[in-house]
Design an enzyme around this catalytic site. Structure first.
Site, mmCIF file in Angstrom:
data_model
loop_
_atom_site.group_PDB
_atom_site.id
_atom_site.type_symbol
_atom_site.label_atom_id
_atom_site.label_comp_id
_atom_site.label_asym_id
_atom_site.label_seq_id
_atom_site.Cartn_x
_atom_site.Cartn_y
_atom_site.Cartn_z
ATOM 1 N N GLY A 187 1.064 -1.397 0.478
ATOM 2 C CA GLY A 187 -0.121 -0.587 -0.062
ATOM 3 C C GLY A 187 0.771 1.429 -0.495
ATOM 4 O O GLY A 187 0.478 2.150 -0.740
ATOM 5 N N CYS A 207 3.770 -9.093 1.879
ATOM 6 C CA CYS A 207 3.524 -9.877 0.428
ATOM 7 C C CYS A 207 5.065 -10.471 -0.094
ATOM 8 O O CYS A 207 5.192 -11.867 -0.614
ATOM 9 C CB CYS A 207 2.776 -9.069 0.039
ATOM 10 N N CYS A 246 2.697 -13.644 1.162
ATOM 11 C CA CYS A 246 2.788 -14.206 0.078
ATOM 12 C C CYS A 246 3.831 -14.557 -1.453
ATOM 13 O O CYS A 246 3.261 -16.013 -1.876
ATOM 14 C CB CYS A 246 1.203 -13.320 -1.093
ATOM 15 N N LYS A 292 5.605 -17.977 0.265
ATOM 16 C CA LYS A 292 4.666 -18.817 0.991
ATOM 17 C C LYS A 292 4.069 -19.622 -1.175
ATOM 18 O O LYS A 292 4.030 -21.068 -0.652
ATOM 19 C CB LYS A 292 3.515 -18.230 1.299
ATOM 20 N N TYR A 331 -6.542 -19.412 7.369
ATOM 21 C CA TYR A 331 -5.322 -19.056 6.101
ATOM 22 C C TYR A 331 -3.576 -20.292 6.021
ATOM 23 O O TYR A 331 -3.347 -21.062 5.427
ATOM 24 C CB TYR A 331 -5.016 -17.898 5.532
ATOM 25 N N GLU A 374 -2.714 -23.521 5.304
ATOM 26 C CA GLU A 374 -1.060 -22.920 3.678
ATOM 27 C C GLU A 374 0.099 -24.036 3.877
ATOM 28 O O GLU A 374 0.639 -25.029 3.693
ATOM 29 C CB GLU A 374 -1.178 -21.922 3.708
ATOM 30 N N GLY A 380 -3.664 -15.725 13.360
ATOM 31 C CA GLY A 380 -4.267 -14.193 13.393
ATOM 32 C C GLY A 380 -2.696 -13.307 13.525
ATOM 33 O O GLY A 380 -1.815 -13.537 13.202
ATOM 34 N N HIS A 426 -14.319 -26.839 -23.451
ATOM 35 C CA HIS A 426 -14.175 -28.391 -22.632
ATOM 36 C C HIS A 426 -13.005 -28.556 -23.455
ATOM 37 O O HIS A 426 -12.536 -28.264 -24.159
ATOM 38 C CB HIS A 426 -15.130 -29.222 -23.469
ATOM 39 N N GLU A 476 -15.361 -25.501 -16.925
ATOM 40 C CA GLU A 476 -16.889 -25.779 -17.382
ATOM 41 C C GLU A 476 -17.805 -25.953 -16.926
ATOM 42 O O GLU A 476 -19.155 -25.271 -17.008
ATOM 43 C CB GLU A 476 -16.401 -26.127 -19.088
HETATM 44 P P1 NDP Z 1 -6.751 -16.258 11.248
HETATM 45 O O1 NDP Z 1 -7.523 -15.130 11.371
HETATM 46 O O2 NDP Z 1 -6.787 -16.461 9.847
HETATM 47 O O3 NDP Z 1 -6.683 -17.373 11.587
HETATM 48 C C1 NDP Z 1 -6.953 -17.868 12.763
HETATM 49 C C2 NDP Z 1 -6.764 -18.766 13.210
HETATM 50 O O4 NDP Z 1 -5.857 -18.890 14.470
HETATM 51 C C3 NDP Z 1 -7.981 -19.261 13.045
HETATM 52 O O5 NDP Z 1 -8.511 -20.525 13.116
HETATM 53 C C4 NDP Z 1 -8.429 -19.015 14.471
HETATM 54 O O6 NDP Z 1 -9.603 -19.700 15.128
HETATM 55 C C5 NDP Z 1 -7.117 -19.577 15.275
HETATM 56 N N1 NDP Z 1 -6.820 -18.749 17.039
HETATM 57 C C6 NDP Z 1 -6.650 -17.500 17.012
HETATM 58 N N2 NDP Z 1 -6.335 -17.448 18.252
HETATM 59 C C7 NDP Z 1 -5.890 -18.788 18.630
HETATM 60 C C8 NDP Z 1 -5.821 -18.651 20.026
HETATM 61 N N3 NDP Z 1 -5.619 -17.713 20.969
HETATM 62 N N4 NDP Z 1 -5.258 -19.760 20.481
HETATM 63 C C9 NDP Z 1 -6.419 -21.212 19.228
HETATM 64 N N5 NDP Z 1 -6.239 -20.749 18.294
HETATM 65 C C10 NDP Z 1 -6.076 -19.730 17.701
HETATM 66 O O7 NDP Z 1 -5.224 -15.972 10.357
HETATM 67 P P2 NDP Z 1 -4.236 -16.490 9.731
HETATM 68 O O8 NDP Z 1 -3.056 -16.186 10.510
HETATM 69 O O9 NDP Z 1 -4.261 -17.232 9.324
HETATM 70 O O10 NDP Z 1 -3.882 -15.200 8.592
HETATM 71 C C11 NDP Z 1 -3.538 -13.918 8.989
HETATM 72 C C12 NDP Z 1 -4.321 -12.919 7.354
HETATM 73 O O11 NDP Z 1 -3.459 -13.184 7.361
HETATM 74 C C13 NDP Z 1 -5.426 -14.053 7.346
HETATM 75 O O12 NDP Z 1 -6.702 -13.304 7.645
HETATM 76 C C14 NDP Z 1 -5.497 -12.968 5.251
HETATM 77 O O13 NDP Z 1 -6.213 -11.585 5.937
HETATM 78 C C15 NDP Z 1 -3.712 -12.561 5.512
HETATM 79 N N6 NDP Z 1 -3.784 -13.864 4.937
HETATM 80 C C16 NDP Z 1 -3.748 -14.124 3.681
HETATM 81 C C17 NDP Z 1 -3.387 -15.080 3.233
HETATM 82 C C18 NDP Z 1 -4.219 -14.936 1.283
HETATM 83 O O14 NDP Z 1 -4.528 -14.236 0.820
HETATM 84 N N7 NDP Z 1 -4.099 -16.259 0.700
HETATM 85 C C19 NDP Z 1 -2.736 -16.282 3.160
HETATM 86 C C20 NDP Z 1 -2.313 -15.948 4.468
HETATM 87 C C21 NDP Z 1 -2.455 -15.029 5.262
HETATM 88 P P3 NDP Z 1 -10.804 -19.312 15.308
HETATM 89 O O15 NDP Z 1 -11.143 -20.015 14.086
HETATM 90 O O16 NDP Z 1 -11.533 -19.797 16.451
HETATM 91 O O17 NDP Z 1 -11.188 -17.812 15.050
#
Ligand code: NDP
Length: 460
Positions: free
Chosen positions: A15, A42, A47, A50, A179, A183, A263, A437, A442
């Protein structure tokens, strides 16, 4: 009052770079400060590396597939050091291009951390230089968030360290079901690690369509990932090289590496936002309006630091809209609706628009078209992987409001489908489009039968 710069940007990620270049090309005097490396999450630890790791890991399955097509591949081995070296050289190249493009646009690139002193003044931390600017853009991104209250959390790594692994762990425990967890489960499994993914909920990828979540969850298991659910980590212990994660449900999982993918937090710690009077939400994200403006009229923020939709192309569009509005006399707002997104799971996920559940909540009546099938390529390989395609249609006007794909090339397919969805295409428009096809995509134009949930089917 005369300022040192018309625009000062904090952070040379996606950004910040887009905004600073456009503003400078429009004639503004611009500086951008970056404390780490140009390119941001990124390019440097997100990204791009990864996706290279996804590519590296997918070859394991390709090798297996080759046999189904008559090929013999003897003694195929993976050289982690060679791959890492090549990947990091490419990241260096890309980061260099980002820095060069910024400078070539006439922007002063400052390789150190900047913090607010007041609403128009920034201090450069290393050189202790003070700079003033008429407008300031906060584009500092995000950082992995690890639950610090867990005993032994220092034994775990975040995604940042996964891009610098010296070797592939024998066993890895991955905490999270979002995510990054999904991944890296695919990446590590493909590169030969035994993977245990522990999620605190029922099914991974909360927020995605339920069919997508189930499909990804099942595919993880089918690929040999051990998935533990309803498991919240409470403690980490270490015995020799082995780290054990203790869960709230009494279960334990051990490995030589533990990744917390729980997260990401907005990068605002120590930025001095209070000195500038900039408001943040409870998570520490900078609060902005639809024009990316904070509560202080000349201070703006774009990208992950605002915790809106945390994706690279979104940060770029927000940065572009800011520069066009503020420096090019082209008032622009970025529309956050119908942003295509992908999870580079194996197979990958591609999504645009609403989940079935959200569409039902919003519109009441929706029609759902979906199919699950084995892709043609796998008929000769014996692989049991399934493709999922799902179209969610608003019943009242037949508008396609969501498309969800899990399968090979789903992100590539969804990028093109997103154009149609953004244009407001109806199911009839999809149906009028001739199939290509043989292809996986498709199916999107040949789905005719509405899916009726079993509870709505007439009893026979
Ligand atoms: P996400 O928010 O996607 O997922 C976090 C995961 O951790 C959730 O499953 C959450 O559970 C769990 N969690 C959170 N806190 C705890 C805890 N204290 N104990 C146990 N589990 C916990 O975060 P990511 O780190 O995977 O990715 C961050 C962000 O980065 C994404 O939201 C996305 O915006 C971006 N990203 C995008 C990608 C892409 O476009 N391909 C690739 C990688 C990242 P619950 O579901 O219960 O909340």
């Amino acid at each position: 009052m005369a300022f040192d710069f018309d625009l000062f940007v904090i952070g040379a990620g996606s950004g910040g770079v887009r905004a600073s270049r456009l503003a400078a090309m429009a004639g503004a005097k611009v500086a951008v400060a970056e404390e780490y490396r140009a390119g941001g999450t990124c390019v440097v630890r997100g990204c791009i590396p990864k996706k290279y790791m996804v590519y590296a890991s997918e070859f394991a399955r390709s090798l297996h597939h080759m046999k189904g097509y008559g090929w013999t591949v003897e003694n195929a081995t993976y050289d982690h050091n060679m791959f890492m070296d090549r990947m990091h050289r490419e990241i260096d190249r890309l980061s260099g291009i980002y820095a060069r493009n910024v400078r070539n646009a006439g922007v002063e690139m400052i390789d150190e951390r900047a913090e607010f002193e007041d609403a128009h003044t920034l201090r450069l931390v290393k050189s202790n230089r003070t700079i003033t600017a008429g407008k300031i853009l906060i584009a500092t991104g995000g950082t992995p968030s690890l639950p610090v209250d867990i005993e032994g959390i220092e034994l775990a790594v975040s995604s940042n360290e996964m891009f610098h692994l010296e070797s592939i762990p024998e066993h890895i425990v991955i905490i999270g079901g979002g995510y990054i967890a999904v991944e890296f489960a695919g990446i590590m499994s493909g590169l030969g690690a035994r993977v245990c993914l522990a999620y605190r909920g029922e099914t991974v990828l909360r927020g995605f369509d339920d069919d997508v979540r189930t499909q990804v969850h099942e595919e993880l298991k089918r690929k040999g990932v051990k998935v533990i659910t309803h498991a919240s980590p409470v403690k980490l212990t270490k015995d020799g090289d082995r780290i054990t994660v203790h869960f709230s449900n009494g279960e334990m999982a051990g490995g030589d590496k533990v990744l917390f993918a729980t997260g990401r937090d907005p990068n605002t710690d120590g930025l001095g936002l209070a000195k500038a009077g900039v408001k943040m939400n409870a998570k520490g994200a900078v609060i902005v309006d639809g024009s990316s403006r904070t509560n202080i009229a000349h201070i703006f923020a774009v990208g992950d630091v605002t915790d809106r939709v945390n994706l690279t192309p979104v940060a770029i569009r927000e940065g572009q809209a800011f520069a066009q509005s503020e420096f090019m006399n082209l008032p622009t707002t970025f529309d956050h609706k119908d942003i295509p997104h992908a999870v580079f799971a194996q197979p990958p996920v591609g999504v645009v628009g609403m989940t079935e559940a959200d569409a039902r909540k919003a519109f009441g009546m929706v029609d759902v078209y979906k199919t699950r099938f084995r892709p043609m390529k796998d008929m000769l390989t014996g692989d049991e992987e399934r493709v999922l395609m799902k179209i969610v249609v608003r019943a009242e006007d037949e508008r396609v409001v969501g498309v969800h794909i899990v399968g090979p090339d789903a992100p590539e397919i969804i990028q093109a489908v997103a154009i149609a969805v953004k244009m407001g295409a109806t199911k009839a428009d999809f149906d009028r489009t001739c199939a290509l096809h043989p292809s996986i995509a498709e199916e999107l134009v040949t789905l005719r039968e509405k899916f009726v949930p079993s509870e709505l089917k007439p009893q026979t």
